[in-house]
Design a protein around this motif. Structure first.
Motif, PDB file in Angstrom:
ATOM      1  N   LEU A 138     -33.290  -0.018  13.174  1.00  0.00           N
ATOM      2  CA  LEU A 138     -34.402  -0.922  12.904  1.00  0.00           C
ATOM      3  C   LEU A 138     -35.019  -0.640  11.537  1.00  0.00           C
ATOM      4  N   THR A 156     -32.777  -1.853   8.688  1.00  0.00           N
ATOM      5  CA  THR A 156     -32.769  -3.310   8.562  1.00  0.00           C
ATOM      6  C   THR A 156     -34.074  -3.817   7.975  1.00  0.00           C
ATOM      7  N   SER A 170     -35.466 -14.462   5.339  1.00  0.00           N
ATOM      8  CA  SER A 170     -35.761 -15.159   6.589  1.00  0.00           C
ATOM      9  C   SER A 170     -34.532 -15.199   7.486  1.00  0.00           C
ATOM     10  N   LEU A 220     -34.001 -11.812   8.927  1.00  0.00           N
ATOM     11  CA  LEU A 220     -35.010 -11.544   9.943  1.00  0.00           C
ATOM     12  C   LEU A 220     -34.647 -12.211  11.267  1.00  0.00           C
ATOM     13  N   LEU A 221     -34.143 -13.443  11.192  1.00  0.00           N
ATOM     14  CA  LEU A 221     -33.703 -14.125  12.409  1.00  0.00           C
ATOM     15  C   LEU A 221     -32.509 -13.407  13.037  1.00  0.00           C
ATOM     16  N   LYS A 222     -31.608 -12.946  12.175  1.00  0.00           N
ATOM     17  CA  LYS A 222     -30.452 -12.214  12.686  1.00  0.00           C
ATOM     18  C   LYS A 222     -30.883 -10.895  13.337  1.00  0.00           C
ATOM     19  N   LEU A 223     -31.852 -10.223  12.722  1.00  0.00           N
ATOM     20  CA  LEU A 223     -32.379  -8.991  13.314  1.00  0.00           C
ATOM     21  C   LEU A 223     -33.003  -9.275  14.669  1.00  0.00           C
ATOM     22  N   SER A 224     -33.750 -10.380  14.739  1.00  0.00           N
ATOM     23  CA  SER A 224     -34.364 -10.757  16.015  1.00  0.00           C
ATOM     24  C   SER A 224     -33.301 -10.961  17.083  1.00  0.00           C
ATOM     25  N   ASP A 225     -32.207 -11.590  16.693  1.00  0.00           N
ATOM     26  CA  ASP A 225     -31.115 -11.828  17.630  1.00  0.00           C
ATOM     27  C   ASP A 225     -30.479 -10.512  18.078  1.00  0.00           C
ATOM     28  N   LEU A 274     -31.883  -7.453  18.119  1.00  0.00           N
ATOM     29  CA  LEU A 274     -32.811  -6.705  18.970  1.00  0.00           C
ATOM     30  C   LEU A 274     -32.916  -7.328  20.352  1.00  0.00           C
ATOM     31  N   ARG A 275     -32.856  -8.664  20.403  1.00  0.00           N
ATOM     32  CA  ARG A 275     -32.900  -9.338  21.697  1.00  0.00           C
ATOM     33  C   ARG A 275     -31.672  -8.975  22.521  1.00  0.00           C
TER      34      ARG A 275
END
Length: 367
Positions: A186, A189, A205, A208-213, A215-216
Motif C-alpha cells: 500500500l 503504491t 486517477s 488510484l482506481l486500480k489500487l482501489s480494485d 485492495l477490494r
C-alpha cells in the motif's frame, strides 16, 4: 517430507473419541466394572463345591474382592494419579500404593484370625510374607493396567491441546507475516500515486482506481484459507500495470501454463517477489529487452514460480521491499514444512527467483 498429519487427529477416530469424549464416560466406567466382575466369575476346571456354606462364603469373598479392586481403581484414578503421579511425586505415589496393598493384606490377616479365610490355601497354612508378595504383584499388575488407561487419555488430551496451541500459534504467525506484506504494498503504491499527481493527474486517477480494485480484491479474497492462482495472478499483473504506466517502456513477459488457473495457493505469497522487481528491476531492461520475466509452470505435481529481472545495482537478496527473505522463508516453512524449494540466483546483471511448492491437495493448513 510432506506434512499430511491432521492437526486434530481425533476428529475422525472413533476409538480416540471414545477414549476422551465425556459423553462416553459412563460406557467406559461400565466396561471397567464389567471387566472386574467378569474376571471373578470366569469358568474354572475345578469340580463344583457341594458345601452350600462354603459356596456362599466363596461368593461373598468374590464380592469383597470386587469391591476392593473397584475402590482401588477409583482411588487411584481420581486421587493418586492427579494428586501425586501427574505432579511428579512418584515416591509418594509408590508409597501410597504400597500402603493400600498392605492395608488389604492386613484385612486378610484379620479375616483369617476370625476363621474366615480370604484366600483358600490348599495346604491350609496361614498367610505369610510370600502371600504378601503375591498379592502385591497381582495388585501392581492390576494398577499398572488401569493406570495406563488414565495416562493414555491424559496423553491424548494433552497432545490435542498442544496441536491446537501449535495451530493457533502458526495461524497468528502467518497473519503477522501477511500483515507485513500488505501495508508495504500500500505504501509503495501511494508513493507512486503521489509521484503521478504532479506529472499526470489522469494517470494518477487511473492508478488510484486500480489500487482501489486491488485492495477490494485483497479484502474479499483474504477471507478464505487460499485463493485460486488466477486471482493471485490478477493482483500481480495489476502491480506490474501500475509500474508500466509510470515508465515509457516496461516490457513484461508473464506466462501461466494451461491448467493452473484453479490451483489454490496461499494469499499474497508471490507479491513480495513482484515488489522486488518494481524496486530493483524496473529501471532497465535485460539483454533480451524484457524488464521482467514471470512464469508459473507445473512439474512433477508441483507449482513452479520463476521471476527474473535486471538489477540496476547490486541488491541485497535479503531485501524484498522491506519484507526480508527471512520472513518469506518463515511463511513458507509454516505452510510447507520441509516441502518447498526457494532458490535465489543473483548475478551481476539479473536477479532470478525460483520457488517450487506442492500443489494443494487439501492436506495443508493455511493461515
Amino acid at each position: 517430507m510432506k506434512n499430511t498429519q491432521p492437526v486434530v487427529a481425533y476428529e475422525n477416530s472413533l476409538f480416540l473419541n471414545f477414549v476422551i469424549d465425556r459423553k462416553y464416560r459412563w460406557i467406559r466406567h461400565f466396561l471397567i466394572i464389567a471387566a472386574i466382575v467378569g474376571i471373578h466369575f470366569l469358568p474354572t476346571s475345578d469340580p463344583p463345591n457341594t458345601d452350600e456354606g462354603k459356596e456362599g462364603w466363596i461368593l461373598f469373598t468374590k464380592f469383597i474382592s470386587m469391591a476392593i479392586l473397584l475402590g482401588f481403581f477409583y482411588i487411584n484414578h481420581y486421587v493418586l494419579i492427579p494428586v501425586f503421579l501427574l505432579r511428579n511425586r512418584f515416591l509418594v505415589y509408590g508409597i501410597s500404593l504400597l500402603g493400600f496393598c498392605s492395608a488389604i493384606f492386613l484385612m486378610m490377616l484379620i479375616l483369617e484370625r476370625l476363621d474366615l479365610p480370604f484366600i483358600d490355601k490348599q495346604d491350609e497354612t496361614l498367610l505369610d510374607w510370600k502371600d504378601y508378595l503375591v498379592l502385591l504383584i497381582l495388585l501392581m499388575v492390576f494398577i499398572a493396567a488401569v493406570s495406563s488407561l488414565k495416562l493414555f487419555k491424559i496423553w491424548i488430551v494433552n497432545l490435542i491441546r498442544f496441536r491446537e496451541f501449535e495451530t493457533n500459534t502458526l495461524t497468528i504467525q502467518l497473519e503477522q507475516l501477511k500483515s507485513q506484506i500488505n501495508p508495504h504494498f500500500l505504501f509503495n503504491t501511494l508513493n507512486n500515486i503521489n509521484f503521478l499527481i504532479d506529472e499526470n493527474p489522469k494517470l494518477a486517477s487511473k492508478v488510484l482506481l486500480k489500487l482501489s480494485d486491488i485492495l477490494r480484491n485483497q479484502l474479499y479474497l483474504s477471507k478464505g484459507d487460499t485463493i485460486e492462482l488466477k486471482e493471485e495472478v490478477v493482483v500481480l499483473k495489476n502491480i506490474l500495470f501500475m509500474e508500466d504506466i509510470r515508465r515509457d517502456k516496461f516490457v513484461v513477459d508473464f506466462q501461466v501454463e494451461e491448467g493452473l488457473d484453479n490451483v489454490r495457493v496461499p494469499h499474497f505469497l508471490f507479491i513480495p517477489f513482484v515488489e522486488n522487481v518494481v524496486k530493483h528491476g524496473a529501471h532497465q531492461a535485460m539483454k533480451n529487452g524484457l524488464h521482467v520475466q514471470i512464469s508459473f509452470t507445473k512439474a512433477e505435481g508441483r507449482l513452479c514460480f520463476t521471476c527474473i529481472n535486471p538489477q540496476k545495482k547490486k541488491a541485497n537478496p535479503n531485501d524484498y521491499g522491506g519484507l526480508g527473505l527471512s520472513n518469506i522463508q518463515k511463511r513458507l516453512a509454516i505452510i510447507y514444512p520441509n516441502n518447498y524449494l526457494l532458490e535465489i540466483d543473483e548475478k551481476a546483471d539479473f536477479f532470478k527467483v525460483f520457488l517450487s511448492i506442492p500443489i494443494d491437495d487439501g492436506t495443508y493448513a493455511y493461515g
